[in-house]
Write a protein that holds these residues in place. Structure first.
Motif, mmCIF file in Angstrom:
data_model
loop_
_atom_site.group_PDB
_atom_site.id
_atom_site.type_symbol
_atom_site.label_atom_id
_atom_site.label_comp_id
_atom_site.label_asym_id
_atom_site.label_seq_id
_atom_site.Cartn_x
_atom_site.Cartn_y
_atom_site.Cartn_z
ATOM 1 N N UNK A 106 19.628 -34.318 9.931
ATOM 2 C CA UNK A 106 20.638 -35.370 9.828
ATOM 3 C C UNK A 106 21.904 -34.771 9.210
ATOM 4 N N UNK A 107 23.064 -35.348 9.527
ATOM 5 C CA UNK A 107 24.325 -34.761 9.048
ATOM 6 C C UNK A 107 24.400 -34.570 7.532
ATOM 7 N N UNK A 108 23.869 -35.517 6.758
ATOM 8 C CA UNK A 108 23.957 -35.384 5.302
ATOM 9 C C UNK A 108 23.138 -34.191 4.802
ATOM 10 N N UNK A 109 22.007 -33.934 5.442
ATOM 11 C CA UNK A 109 21.186 -32.764 5.065
ATOM 12 C C UNK A 109 21.925 -31.480 5.411
ATOM 13 N N UNK A 110 22.544 -31.455 6.572
ATOM 14 C CA UNK A 110 23.315 -30.282 6.977
ATOM 15 C C UNK A 110 24.439 -30.019 5.967
ATOM 16 N N UNK A 111 25.165 -31.069 5.592
ATOM 17 C CA UNK A 111 26.261 -30.923 4.627
ATOM 18 C C UNK A 111 25.749 -30.463 3.267
ATOM 19 N N UNK A 112 24.580 -30.957 2.856
ATOM 20 C CA UNK A 112 23.995 -30.524 1.583
ATOM 21 C C UNK A 112 23.715 -29.027 1.612
ATOM 22 N N UNK A 113 23.129 -28.569 2.699
ATOM 23 C CA UNK A 113 22.812 -27.144 2.824
ATOM 24 C C UNK A 113 24.089 -26.299 2.795
ATOM 25 N N UNK A 118 25.558 -23.535 -0.132
ATOM 26 C CA UNK A 118 25.825 -22.149 0.298
ATOM 27 C C UNK A 118 27.305 -21.972 0.645
ATOM 28 N N UNK A 119 28.194 -22.535 -0.153
ATOM 29 C CA UNK A 119 29.645 -22.521 0.111
ATOM 30 C C UNK A 119 30.171 -21.117 0.387
ATOM 31 N N UNK A 120 29.662 -20.122 -0.325
ATOM 32 C CA UNK A 120 30.168 -18.757 -0.178
ATOM 33 C C UNK A 120 29.946 -18.197 1.229
ATOM 34 N N UNK A 121 29.044 -18.781 1.979
ATOM 35 C CA UNK A 121 28.763 -18.335 3.346
ATOM 36 C C UNK A 121 29.706 -18.953 4.382
ATOM 37 N N UNK A 122 30.527 -19.911 3.946
ATOM 38 C CA UNK A 122 31.357 -20.651 4.889
ATOM 39 C C UNK A 122 32.835 -20.614 4.508
ATOM 40 N N UNK A 163 28.659 -21.586 13.037
ATOM 41 C CA UNK A 163 27.446 -22.056 13.704
ATOM 42 C C UNK A 163 26.325 -21.039 13.515
ATOM 43 N N UNK A 164 26.664 -19.778 13.652
ATOM 44 C CA UNK A 164 25.680 -18.721 13.443
ATOM 45 C C UNK A 164 25.189 -18.732 11.994
ATOM 46 N N UNK A 165 26.100 -18.919 11.060
ATOM 47 C CA UNK A 165 25.730 -18.952 9.649
ATOM 48 C C UNK A 165 24.849 -20.172 9.353
ATOM 49 N N UNK A 166 25.098 -21.282 10.026
ATOM 50 C CA UNK A 166 24.281 -22.488 9.821
ATOM 51 C C UNK A 166 22.806 -22.223 10.112
ATOM 52 N N UNK A 167 22.538 -21.431 11.123
ATOM 53 C CA UNK A 167 21.145 -21.124 11.465
ATOM 54 C C UNK A 167 20.453 -20.425 10.301
ATOM 55 N N UNK A 168 21.206 -19.624 9.547
ATOM 56 C CA UNK A 168 20.637 -18.939 8.382
ATOM 57 C C UNK A 168 20.413 -19.897 7.220
ATOM 58 N N UNK A 169 21.190 -20.964 7.182
ATOM 59 C CA UNK A 169 21.093 -21.924 6.090
ATOM 60 C C UNK A 169 20.039 -22.987 6.382
ATOM 61 N N UNK A 170 19.993 -23.501 7.614
ATOM 62 C CA UNK A 170 19.053 -24.561 7.978
ATOM 63 C C UNK A 170 17.630 -24.006 8.113
ATOM 64 N N UNK A 190 21.231 -22.337 17.776
ATOM 65 C CA UNK A 190 22.348 -21.455 17.412
ATOM 66 C C UNK A 190 22.507 -20.339 18.429
ATOM 67 N N UNK A 191 21.411 -19.760 18.825
ATOM 68 C CA UNK A 191 21.459 -18.690 19.824
ATOM 69 C C UNK A 191 22.044 -19.232 21.125
ATOM 70 N N UNK A 192 21.586 -20.409 21.534
ATOM 71 C CA UNK A 192 22.078 -21.003 22.780
ATOM 72 C C UNK A 192 23.573 -21.322 22.680
#
Length: 174
Positions: free
Chosen positions: A37-44, A48-52, A93-100, A109-111
């Motif tokens: 869900x979007x809120x979970x994605x935003x929490x992650x 991990x702010x330093x990654x984005x 988007x690629x970094x999100x895969x590492x966070x989620x 992410x690969x797709x």
């Protein structure tokens, strides 16, 4: 891992927007594709702010959201969840895969990255075509100029009054 097809590619393409000159995807769309869900994605992301950095992810402003709604890209502001959404570039988007870290997030992410790569390839081939068209246009313009000169010369020859010319050949002395 899920097997993706052309329908998945089309679904991804429909969720890519050009904002601030960057191809991005909305956090709510990515959350849906990643099975969260979007809120979970935003929490992650906030953990991990330093990654984005800014070129990986940024938050839309009121004007950008208004533009998206007015252009019917998004049906209404409510569909964004009531908050100013975050958008993610290809790198984000690629970094999100590492966070989620879910298998679905990794596969999606690969797709998504593959779709972005196809965009770049299409852009390069379009640039090549544009260059060839420009070369062809220059060639045609040069030929047009040459043909114009030929016709001008022919018109001048036709319009010249014929003056009596001295006959050529052997002359007999009388």
């Amino acid at each position: 891992m899920e097997d993706f097809n052309q329908t998945d590619n089309q679904r991804i393409v429909e969720k890519i927007y050009l904002i601030r000159g960057i191809k991005v995807m909305l956090d709510k769309d990515l959350a849906e594709m990643y099975g969260t869900i979007p809120i979970r994605l935003r929490q992650q992301v906030s953990r991990n702010k330093e990654r984005f950095p800014e070129h990986f992810m940024f938050q839309l402003n009121e004007q950008e959201v208004g533009d998206m709604v007015s252009q019917n890209v998004i049906p209404s502001r409510q569909s964004l969840g009531g908050a100013l959404p975050y958008v993610f570039s290809e790198h984000g988007i690629l970094m999100l895969a590492n966070v989620i870290k879910s298998q679905q997030a990794i596969a999606m992410s690969i797709k998504i990255i593959e779709v972005f790569i196809k965009f770049r390839e299409m852009l390069i081939s379009q640039k090549d075509l544009l260059l060839k068209f420009e070369q062809l246009e220059k060639l045609i313009i040069q030929h047009d100029d040459d043909i114009h000169v030929i016709f001008q010369t022919l018109k001048q020859l036709i319009q010249q009054e014929s003056e009596p010319r001295e006959p050529i050949g052997f002359k007999i002395k009388s």
